[in-house]
Design an enzyme around this catalytic site. Structure first.
Site, PDB file in Angstrom:
ATOM      1  N   PHE A  49      15.259  42.067   4.890  1.00  0.00           N
ATOM      2  CA  PHE A  49      16.108  42.946   5.710  1.00  0.00           C
ATOM      3  C   PHE A  49      15.197  43.543   6.780  1.00  0.00           C
ATOM      4  CE2 PHE A  49      18.549  46.896   6.407  1.00  0.00           C
ATOM      5  CZ  PHE A  49      19.868  46.520   6.182  1.00  0.00           C
ATOM      6  N   ALA A  50      15.173  42.901   7.948  1.00  0.00           N
ATOM      7  CA  ALA A  50      14.143  43.244   8.939  1.00  0.00           C
ATOM      8  C   ALA A  50      14.715  44.128  10.043  1.00  0.00           C
ATOM      9  CB  ALA A  50      13.536  41.970   9.526  1.00  0.00           C
ATOM     10  N   GLY A  54      10.854  53.731  12.623  1.00  0.00           N
ATOM     11  CA  GLY A  54      11.309  53.482  11.260  1.00  0.00           C
ATOM     12  C   GLY A  54      12.595  54.246  11.020  1.00  0.00           C
ATOM     13  N   ILE A  67       8.243  44.742   6.306  1.00  0.00           N
ATOM     14  CA  ILE A  67       9.434  44.037   5.820  1.00  0.00           C
ATOM     15  C   ILE A  67       9.209  43.484   4.412  1.00  0.00           C
ATOM     16  CG2 ILE A  67      11.110  42.209   6.288  1.00  0.00           C
ATOM     17  CD1 ILE A  67      10.986  44.662   8.350  1.00  0.00           C
ATOM     18  N   ASP A  95      23.691  52.012   2.983  1.00  0.00           N
ATOM     19  CA  ASP A  95      24.382  52.869   2.001  1.00  0.00           C
ATOM     20  C   ASP A  95      24.323  52.206   0.626  1.00  0.00           C
ATOM     21  OD1 ASP A  95      25.076  54.727   3.912  1.00  0.00           O
ATOM     22  OD2 ASP A  95      27.158  54.054   4.124  1.00  0.00           O
ATOM     23  N   GLN A 113       0.071  63.839 -16.040  1.00  0.00           N
ATOM     24  CA  GLN A 113      -0.460  65.104 -16.572  1.00  0.00           C
ATOM     25  C   GLN A 113      -0.467  65.102 -18.099  1.00  0.00           C
ATOM     26  OE1 GLN A 113      -1.521  67.163 -14.256  1.00  0.00           O
ATOM     27  NE2 GLN A 113      -2.252  68.763 -15.622  1.00  0.00           N
ATOM     28  N   GLY A 120      -6.762  63.094 -18.386  1.00  0.00           N
ATOM     29  CA  GLY A 120      -7.653  62.212 -17.615  1.00  0.00           C
ATOM     30  C   GLY A 120      -7.311  60.735 -17.789  1.00  0.00           C
ATOM     31  N   GLU A 133      14.093  52.296   2.710  1.00  0.00           N
ATOM     32  CA  GLU A 133      15.567  52.405   2.790  1.00  0.00           C
ATOM     33  C   GLU A 133      16.005  53.835   3.137  1.00  0.00           C
ATOM     34  OE1 GLU A 133      18.032  49.950   0.542  1.00  0.00           O
ATOM     35  OE2 GLU A 133      16.492  48.426   0.265  1.00  0.00           O
ATOM     36  N   GLU A 167      13.814  62.552   4.053  1.00  0.00           N
ATOM     37  CA  GLU A 167      14.258  63.366   5.196  1.00  0.00           C
ATOM     38  C   GLU A 167      15.505  62.731   5.837  1.00  0.00           C
ATOM     39  OE1 GLU A 167      11.082  62.457   4.508  1.00  0.00           O
ATOM     40  OE2 GLU A 167      10.512  64.440   3.815  1.00  0.00           O
TER      41      GLU A 167
HETATM   42  N1  CAA Z   1      28.526  53.847   7.779  1.00  0.00           N
HETATM   43  C1  CAA Z   1      29.225  53.484   8.888  1.00  0.00           C
HETATM   44  N2  CAA Z   1      28.895  53.881  10.128  1.00  0.00           N
HETATM   45  C2  CAA Z   1      27.820  54.671  10.261  1.00  0.00           C
HETATM   46  C3  CAA Z   1      27.039  55.079   9.166  1.00  0.00           C
HETATM   47  C4  CAA Z   1      27.440  54.648   7.892  1.00  0.00           C
HETATM   48  N3  CAA Z   1      26.751  54.993   6.796  1.00  0.00           N
HETATM   49  N4  CAA Z   1      26.025  55.858   9.600  1.00  0.00           N
HETATM   50  C5  CAA Z   1      26.157  55.945  10.928  1.00  0.00           C
HETATM   51  N5  CAA Z   1      27.236  55.215  11.323  1.00  0.00           N
HETATM   52  C6  CAA Z   1      27.731  55.081  12.677  1.00  0.00           C
HETATM   53  C7  CAA Z   1      28.128  56.441  13.242  1.00  0.00           C
HETATM   54  O1  CAA Z   1      29.463  56.758  12.891  1.00  0.00           O
HETATM   55  C8  CAA Z   1      27.975  56.225  14.720  1.00  0.00           C
HETATM   56  O2  CAA Z   1      29.073  55.511  15.232  1.00  0.00           O
HETATM   57  P1  CAA Z   1      30.005  56.150  16.400  1.00  0.00           P
HETATM   58  O3  CAA Z   1      29.044  56.462  17.529  1.00  0.00           O
HETATM   59  O4  CAA Z   1      30.968  55.056  16.694  1.00  0.00           O
HETATM   60  O5  CAA Z   1      30.599  57.373  15.804  1.00  0.00           O
HETATM   61  C9  CAA Z   1      26.779  55.281  14.811  1.00  0.00           C
HETATM   62  O6  CAA Z   1      26.696  54.620  13.547  1.00  0.00           O
HETATM   63  C10 CAA Z   1      25.487  55.999  15.104  1.00  0.00           C
HETATM   64  O7  CAA Z   1      25.259  56.901  14.035  1.00  0.00           O
HETATM   65  P2  CAA Z   1      24.328  58.182  14.168  1.00  0.00           P
HETATM   66  O8  CAA Z   1      24.756  58.955  15.367  1.00  0.00           O
HETATM   67  O9  CAA Z   1      24.358  58.882  12.860  1.00  0.00           O
HETATM   68  O10 CAA Z   1      22.919  57.518  14.433  1.00  0.00           O
HETATM   69  P3  CAA Z   1      21.470  58.157  14.532  1.00  0.00           P
HETATM   70  O11 CAA Z   1      20.716  57.451  15.558  1.00  0.00           O
HETATM   71  O12 CAA Z   1      21.576  59.642  14.620  1.00  0.00           O
HETATM   72  O13 CAA Z   1      20.777  57.726  13.133  1.00  0.00           O
HETATM   73  C11 CAA Z   1      20.117  57.787  10.837  1.00  0.00           C
HETATM   74  C12 CAA Z   1      21.180  58.092  11.911  1.00  0.00           C
HETATM   75  C13 CAA Z   1      20.857  58.180   9.562  1.00  0.00           C
HETATM   76  C14 CAA Z   1      18.867  58.606  10.975  1.00  0.00           C
HETATM   77  C15 CAA Z   1      19.777  56.274  10.823  1.00  0.00           C
HETATM   78  O14 CAA Z   1      19.005  55.904  11.948  1.00  0.00           O
HETATM   79  C16 CAA Z   1      19.028  55.865   9.561  1.00  0.00           C
HETATM   80  O15 CAA Z   1      19.643  55.651   8.507  1.00  0.00           O
HETATM   81  N6  CAA Z   1      17.688  55.717   9.663  1.00  0.00           N
HETATM   82  C17 CAA Z   1      16.880  55.195   8.527  1.00  0.00           C
HETATM   83  C18 CAA Z   1      16.736  53.721   8.643  1.00  0.00           C
HETATM   84  C19 CAA Z   1      16.374  53.126   7.333  1.00  0.00           C
HETATM   85  O16 CAA Z   1      16.899  53.462   6.274  1.00  0.00           O
HETATM   86  N7  CAA Z   1      15.504  52.149   7.370  1.00  0.00           N
HETATM   87  C20 CAA Z   1      15.126  51.419   6.200  1.00  0.00           C
HETATM   88  C21 CAA Z   1      14.678  50.069   6.562  1.00  0.00           C
HETATM   89  S1  CAA Z   1      15.258  48.802   5.526  1.00  0.00           S
HETATM   90  C22 CAA Z   1      14.333  48.878   4.122  1.00  0.00           C
HETATM   91  O17 CAA Z   1      13.592  49.752   3.885  1.00  0.00           O
HETATM   92  C23 CAA Z   1      14.591  47.749   3.195  1.00  0.00           C
HETATM   93  C24 CAA Z   1      13.395  47.334   2.465  1.00  0.00           C
HETATM   94  O18 CAA Z   1      12.776  46.378   2.858  1.00  0.00           O
HETATM   95  C25 CAA Z   1      13.007  47.987   1.200  1.00  0.00           C
END
Ligand code: CAA
Length: 381
Positions: free
Chosen positions: A123-124, A131, A157, A241, A337, A341, A364, A368
């Protein structure tokens, strides 16, 4: 309110528990030490139906549902967080292709992910400069005839070098509002211009690979687009999600592994002429740890229940991930803990549990980011 698992969910949990005891636990310390990717076990797990747990049988999945998936990830993580994260991300990749892919693309890749023909999926999304601010990616995709040409790079990734297929995100419209010009694509391993970059040297999750990925004029067929152009950011959010339920489940498993080990240890180890378990200071650590972990698992299973029943679960998944990962981290610190040790040495597994669980509060979506998601959901009512 019914907290009882179905006979099928219990059967899956018990099957995975037994598999973990027999195949994962015995190799976990060595694989951690040698940074060895668990190819053989992943294939065995695919044969057990653990790689497409929410995918219909017709597409090669086992379709056992999100609760069973959560229980399975928790059991795997009791043995090894690296096996668990690879399984969790592979399930997520199978789901995103199944949900948003064209029929030909689904038929081509989903079965191979579920059957283990592909060792993993990746999932890239993350890029070197961004990030948490995922909408700010820079990788580009330009349509040329029947192809998209991808340029840019991804970082951190999971399973980047081991994946048969990668789902990635790129900007298709630079002029669109933030988040609206991003599209999602499926890229097959071996596509010219798709380069596996450096492998990260990590504190934990050492049996899981983590790579940089580079797209250098990488041409992919236009039908590799997931959903429509511009829908990519929403697709990422929707899938994350679900992914967060997987990581919450994983953290619960590592937390239980840590406190289970420490609890057995304090029953044996003596100080001041009596077992450590007879000291109230230790008893309270045990009581707090199990109470908090069970609360975490309830949050995780509630989010899983909502997803399984097609109800909104964004806020609940983030709450579950936030609470489960931070709880499991605190429990792992307590477990170290409790061993004193010795907990800090490689002679016992609790130091590995602690190193592994720290990663869960980062990937993911950091803790924060979960707080951003939760508070936004609450404030918008
Ligand atoms: N479901 C559906 N739509 C969603 C949503 C959701 N959960 N979250 C946001 N949206 C939609 C919003 O409704 C919005 O749409 P509209 O403009 O049409 O209303 C649009 O997406 C933009 O949303 P935001 O304004 O909330 O966007 P933002 O830029 O403020 O970012 C954020 C929100 C929650 C910080 C997001 O950028 C985020 O989740 N960041 C973290 C990224 C992440 O988790 N990365 C992990 C990488 S993958 C990984 O780690 C896998 C691995 O290899 C282990």
């Amino acid at each position: 309110m019914d907290f009882k698992l179905t006979p099928e969910q219990e059967m899956i949990r018990d099957m995975v528990r037994e598999f973990t005891e027999n195949y994962i636990k015995p190799v976990a310390p060595l694989y951690d030490e040698e940074k060895r990717f668990p190819y053989e076990n992943l294939k065995r797990m695919a044969d057990l139906g653990l790689m497409g747990m929410n995918i219909p049988v017709e597409y090669g999945g086992s379709e056992v549902g999100v609760i069973a998936y959560s229980l399975a990830i928790t059991e795997i993580a009791k043995g090894c967080a690296s096996h668990a994260v690879t399984t969790s991300v592979t399930n997520m990749v199978a789901e995103v292709i199944y949900e948003f892919g064209e029929e030909e693309i689904k038929r081509k890749h989903v079965k191979k992910l579920c059957s283990g023909e592909y060792p993993a999926g990746s999932f890239a999304l993350t890029e070197p400069h961004t990030g948490s601010d995922a909408a700010n990616i820079r990788t580009s995709a330009v349509r040329k005839g029947d192809y998209y040409i991808l340029n840019g790079s991804k970082t951190l990734i999971t399973s980047g070098d081991a994946s048969g297929v990668t789902v990635t995100w790129a900007v298709t419209d630079r002029n669109a509002k933030k988040g609206k010009g991003i599209s999602a694509f499926v890229v097959e391993k071996g596509t010219p211009g798709f380069i596996i970059g450096k492998a990260e040297e990590k504190m934990g999750h050492r049996a899981s690979s983590t790579n940089e990925l580079i797209f250098d004029n990488c041409a992919i067929p236009a039908n590799c687009l997931l959903g429509k152009e511009g829908e990519g950011f929403k697709i990422a959010m929707v899938e994350l999600d679900g992914g967060r339920i997987g990581i919450g489940s994983l953290a619960v498993g590592v937390g239980f592994a840590a406190i289970d080990f420490a609890t057995e240890y304090v029953k044996e180890r003596e100080a001041f002429g009596k077992p450590l378990s007879s000291f109230e200071a230790i008893q309270w650590m045990i009581a707090d740890s199990y109470t908090e972990l069970e609360a975490a698992q309830l949050l995780v299973l509630r989010a899983a229940y909502l997803k399984e029943n097609k109800q909104p679960f964004t806020k609940e998944a983030s709450m579950a991930k936030l609470f489960a990962t931070e709880t499991a981290r605190n429990v792992a610190i307590r477990a170290v803990q409790m061993l004193g040790g010795y907990g800090y040495t490689k002679d016992y597994p609790v130091e590995r549990y602690l190193r592994d669980v720290i990663g869960t509060t980062l990937y993911e979506g950091t803790s924060e980011v979960q707080r951003i998601v939760i508070s936004r959901e609450i404030l918008k009512g």
